[in-house]
Design a protein around this motif. Structure first.
Motif, PDB file in Angstrom:
ATOM      1  N   SER A  44       3.804  -2.583   9.135  1.00 37.12           N
ATOM      2  CA  SER A  44       2.971  -1.426   8.810  1.00 37.12           C
ATOM      3  C   SER A  44       2.799  -0.516  10.017  1.00 37.12           C
ATOM      4  O   SER A  44       2.860   0.715   9.907  1.00 37.12           O
ATOM      5  N   ARG A  45       2.585  -1.131  11.175  1.00 36.63           N
ATOM      6  CA  ARG A  45       2.396  -0.335  12.390  1.00 36.63           C
ATOM      7  C   ARG A  45       3.653   0.461  12.717  1.00 36.63           C
ATOM      8  O   ARG A  45       3.576   1.653  13.060  1.00 36.63           O
ATOM      9  N   ARG A  46       4.813  -0.175  12.584  1.00 35.03           N
ATOM     10  CA  ARG A  46       6.049   0.503  12.976  1.00 35.03           C
ATOM     11  C   ARG A  46       6.433   1.628  12.037  1.00 35.03           C
ATOM     12  O   ARG A  46       7.120   2.571  12.442  1.00 35.03           O
ATOM     13  N   VAL A  47       6.037   1.532  10.778  1.00 35.01           N
ATOM     14  CA  VAL A  47       6.340   2.620   9.846  1.00 35.01           C
ATOM     15  C   VAL A  47       5.161   3.580   9.697  1.00 35.01           C
ATOM     16  O   VAL A  47       5.204   4.491   8.875  1.00 35.01           O
ATOM     17  N   CYS A  48       4.115   3.340  10.515  1.00 31.92           N
ATOM     18  CA  CYS A  48       2.953   4.244  10.536  1.00 31.92           C
ATOM     19  C   CYS A  48       2.297   4.390   9.168  1.00 31.92           C
ATOM     20  O   CYS A  48       1.967   5.493   8.716  1.00 31.92           O
ATOM     21  N   LEU A  49       2.143   3.273   8.486  1.00 38.19           N
ATOM     22  CA  LEU A  49       1.453   3.241   7.197  1.00 38.19           C
ATOM     23  C   LEU A  49       0.468   2.081   7.192  1.00 38.19           C
ATOM     24  O   LEU A  49       0.801   0.984   7.650  1.00 38.19           O
TER      25      LEU A  49
END
Length: 229
Positions: A44-49
């Motif tokens: 989630s953090r890496r895809v900014c969601l």
């Protein structure tokens, strides 16, 4: 690896693109870490969601990993489909096929890690719909792999080829984690030759197991032919 910046998806194509980006990010993460360490929070953090938003595109961490498993299996089959059958008798061709399978698998650590986690992790925390899609994908993969096996060993019928494919999957699932020892075990191997002798070498174990399996299946195929004759 850079993080993905998402704006709100407003069309079907934008939603599909979000999903493709999530799967691509997870796939890249698997080149950095084992399946066991890939968390939904980090994805989630890496895809900014936020996690509450990412589930709009993918059902769960396990559903993402199952889809990646299916993709990696397809890529592996494409490689095997281009392999050239060895010359010689059934034994020589069988030994060569065993080597081809083992050597192709060890070159695909992400696939091996996913296979080793399939039954214990990946097939849990998913819906019936996702489970069915995955199993149908596996059935198609098994059919393709069976055709590859029979091209190398025309002595095999579909049943024998299926048994070899199943054994390949099972021995990969068992051998892969054992061939990736912890730091403590690596230190123990270095200190004690008797302990080091128990270390599992993936390619050797898988290749030898498949050689023996193929020899046994060829013997059984010969016995059936003799009975019919």
């Amino acid at each position: 690896m850079g993080e993905v910046n998402f704006k709100r998806a407003r069309t079907d194509e934008q939603r599909a693109e979000r999903r493709r980006a999530i799967l691509a990010t997870a796939d890249e993460m698997l080149t950095e870490m084992p399946v066991a360490k890939l968390s939904f929070n980090e994805l989630s953090r890496r895809v900014c969601l936020a996690k509450a938003n990412i589930v709009r595109y993918v059902e769960s961490r396990e559903a993402v990993l199952l889809e990646l498993l299916d993709r990696h299996i397809r890529d592996w089959i494409a490689e095997l489909a281009g392999s050239v059958p060895a010359e010689g008798g059934p034994r020589e061709r069988g030994d060569r096929l065993a080597a081809v399978l083992a050597e192709s698998l060890v070159r695909r650590p992400v696939l091996c890690d996913l296979i080793s986690s399939q039954a214990t992790v990946l097939e849990h925390n998913v819906s019936t719909e996702v489970a069915l899609e995955h199993k149908h994908a596996l059935l198609r993969a098994v059919e393709s792999l069976t055709a590859v096996v029979r091209r190398h060993l025309p002595e095999f019928d579909d049943r024998a080829a299926y048994e070899l494919v199943s054994t390949t999957s099972l021995v990969t699932a068992a051998a892969w984690p054992h061939s990736r020892p912890s730091e403590a075990l690596q230190a123990a191997y270095a200190l004690d030759p008797a302990v080091a002798a128990t270390r599992v070498e993936f390619t050797e174990l898988v290749g030898r197991t498949l050689e023996v399996t193929i020899s046994g299946l060829l013997a059984r195929a010969g016995d059936r032919s003799a009975e019919v004759g």
